[in-house]
Enzyme design. Structure first.
Site, PDB file in Angstrom:
ATOM      1  N   GLY A  29       0.661  -1.167   0.076  1.00 49.94           N
ATOM      2  CA  GLY A  29      -0.079   0.001  -0.049  1.00 49.94           C
ATOM      3  C   GLY A  29       0.922   1.364   0.033  1.00 49.94           C
ATOM      4  O   GLY A  29       0.463   2.376   0.403  1.00 49.94           O
ATOM      5  N   SER A  30       2.081   1.169  -0.474  1.00 48.95           N
ATOM      6  CA  SER A  30       2.896   2.491  -0.637  1.00 48.95           C
ATOM      7  C   SER A  30       2.292   3.448  -1.330  1.00 48.95           C
ATOM      8  O   SER A  30       2.304   4.805  -1.047  1.00 48.95           O
ATOM      9  CB  SER A  30       4.372   2.252  -0.622  1.00 48.95           C
ATOM     10  OG  SER A  30       4.537   1.751  -2.047  1.00 48.95           O
ATOM     11  N   ASN A  31       1.740   2.934  -2.447  1.00 46.45           N
ATOM     12  CA  ASN A  31       1.079   3.982  -3.415  1.00 46.45           C
ATOM     13  C   ASN A  31      -0.078   4.566  -2.891  1.00 46.45           C
ATOM     14  O   ASN A  31      -0.314   5.714  -2.998  1.00 46.45           O
ATOM     15  CB  ASN A  31       0.871   3.294  -4.991  1.00 46.45           C
ATOM     16  CG  ASN A  31       2.100   3.084  -5.692  1.00 46.45           C
ATOM     17  OD1 ASN A  31       2.477   4.145  -6.174  1.00 46.45           O
ATOM     18  ND2 ASN A  31       2.771   2.222  -5.789  1.00 46.45           N
ATOM     19  N   ASN A  34      -4.927   1.787 -13.367  1.00 44.63           N
ATOM     20  CA  ASN A  34      -4.307   1.107 -12.644  1.00 44.63           C
ATOM     21  C   ASN A  34      -2.927   1.521 -12.842  1.00 44.63           C
ATOM     22  O   ASN A  34      -2.565   2.158 -14.177  1.00 44.63           O
ATOM     23  CB  ASN A  34      -4.408  -0.132 -13.454  1.00 44.63           C
ATOM     24  CG  ASN A  34      -3.475  -1.155 -12.913  1.00 44.63           C
ATOM     25  OD1 ASN A  34      -3.339  -1.493 -11.696  1.00 44.63           O
ATOM     26  ND2 ASN A  34      -2.815  -1.997 -13.946  1.00 44.63           N
ATOM     27  N   HIS A  36       1.196   0.015 -13.316  1.00 41.71           N
ATOM     28  CA  HIS A  36       1.634  -1.277 -13.610  1.00 41.71           C
ATOM     29  C   HIS A  36       3.286  -0.698 -13.744  1.00 41.71           C
ATOM     30  O   HIS A  36       3.653   0.009 -14.527  1.00 41.71           O
ATOM     31  CB  HIS A  36       1.332  -1.851 -15.030  1.00 41.71           C
ATOM     32  CG  HIS A  36       2.026  -3.061 -15.464  1.00 41.71           C
ATOM     33  ND1 HIS A  36       1.346  -4.225 -14.793  1.00 41.71           N
ATOM     34  CD2 HIS A  36       2.946  -3.607 -16.072  1.00 41.71           C
ATOM     35  CE1 HIS A  36       2.205  -5.501 -15.105  1.00 41.71           C
ATOM     36  NE2 HIS A  36       3.156  -4.747 -15.828  1.00 41.71           N
TER      37      HIS A  36
HETATM   38  C1  GAR Z   1       3.450  -1.353  -7.539  1.00 41.67           C
HETATM   39  O1  GAR Z   1       4.784  -1.321  -7.929  1.00 41.67           O
HETATM   40  C2  GAR Z   1       2.448  -1.490  -8.526  1.00 41.67           C
HETATM   41  O2  GAR Z   1       2.979  -0.986  -9.652  1.00 41.67           O
HETATM   42  C3  GAR Z   1       2.595  -2.841  -8.595  1.00 41.67           C
HETATM   43  O3  GAR Z   1       2.629  -3.507  -7.265  1.00 41.67           O
HETATM   44  C4  GAR Z   1       2.998  -2.591  -6.679  1.00 41.67           C
HETATM   45  C5  GAR Z   1       2.383  -2.103  -5.399  1.00 41.67           C
HETATM   46  O4  GAR Z   1       3.111  -1.512  -4.483  1.00 41.67           O
HETATM   47  N1  GAR Z   1       1.256  -3.248  -9.700  1.00 41.67           N
HETATM   48  C6  GAR Z   1       1.365  -4.440 -10.288  1.00 41.67           C
HETATM   49  O5  GAR Z   1       2.467  -5.239 -10.570  1.00 41.67           O
HETATM   50  C7  GAR Z   1       0.184  -4.561 -11.201  1.00 41.67           C
HETATM   51  N2  GAR Z   1       0.027  -5.798 -12.080  1.00 41.67           N
HETATM   52  P1  GAR Z   1       2.460  -0.915  -3.095  1.00 41.67           P
HETATM   53  O6  GAR Z   1       1.374  -1.928  -2.536  1.00 41.67           O
HETATM   54  O7  GAR Z   1       3.377  -0.544  -2.164  1.00 41.67           O
HETATM   55  O8  GAR Z   1       1.704   0.334  -3.547  1.00 41.67           O
END
Ligand code: GAR
Length: 189
Positions: A14-16, A103, A105
């Protein structure tokens, strides 16, 4: 002042999600956040608690229930953000929120997208193939996984000594810098 309802779907750390919420906390826009996760152990839940953001965990089965779709519709979200959400959304949900689901990616789509391509798996494949650039893609979600119209891409160079972990860090930095700004652009347009 305009107010927005934003739903963030996340399956992992969940950092994003946290970064986007923090970014907008410094802005004047009024935003109602809701975090939805399919993983009741996800790090994003701790972040939601700390940030005092509403959250709900649901199961994979719930995602396919008509009641779940109705719930989402009842919230009338301005935008639905998939931020590290690893399940495929059912078409009924996608079709109900045309151009309102985005989304992120961690590659330059259409390269390294599709099933099984998430998180570190993407970076490992890119390093194994000795690519010299990677990047991030933010796109609208359609029923074709990872193939919706591209809103934004940003590239980063890969050094020959970079490991998958190094690339993951570079991508993480791009996500932290650009994802909130792209969300903001979508909201104010
Ligand atoms: C992010 O790097 C995102 O781009 C990727 O998962 C990570 C989530 O990080 N998404 C995918 O790979 C989708 N196919 P987070 O939970 O720390 O935000």
């Amino acid at each position: 002042m305009e107010s927005y309802q934003i739903i963030i779907f996340a399956s992992g750390s969940g950092s994003n999600a946290e970064n986007i919420i923090n970014y907008f906390s410094k802005k004047t826009m009024k935003i109602n956040w809701l975090i939805l996760t399919n993983n009741s152990n996800a790090g994003v839940i701790e972040r939601a608690k700390r940030l005092k953001i509403d959250y709900k965990a649901f199961s994979k089965e719930d995602l396919y229930k008509n009641s779940f779709l109705k719930y989402l519709v009842s919230l009338n979200p301005t935008l639905i953000i998939l931020a590290g959400f690893l399940l495929k959304l059912p078409e009924t949900i996608i079709n109900s929120f045309n151009q309102r689901i985005i989304n992120i990616h961690p590659s330059l789509l259409p390269k390294y997208g599709g099933k099984g391509m998430y998180g570190i798996h993407v970076h490992r494949a890119i390093i194994e193939n000795k690519e010299s650039v990677s990047g991030i893609t933010i796109h609208y979600v359609t029923s074709n996984y990872d193939e919706g119209p591209i809103i934004f891409q940003k590239e980063v160079n890969i050094d020959s000594s970079d490991t998958a972990k190094d690339l993951a860090n570079k991508i993480h930095n791009l996500e932290m810098d650009y994802f909130p700004k792209v969300v903001e652009k979508i909201l104010i347009k």
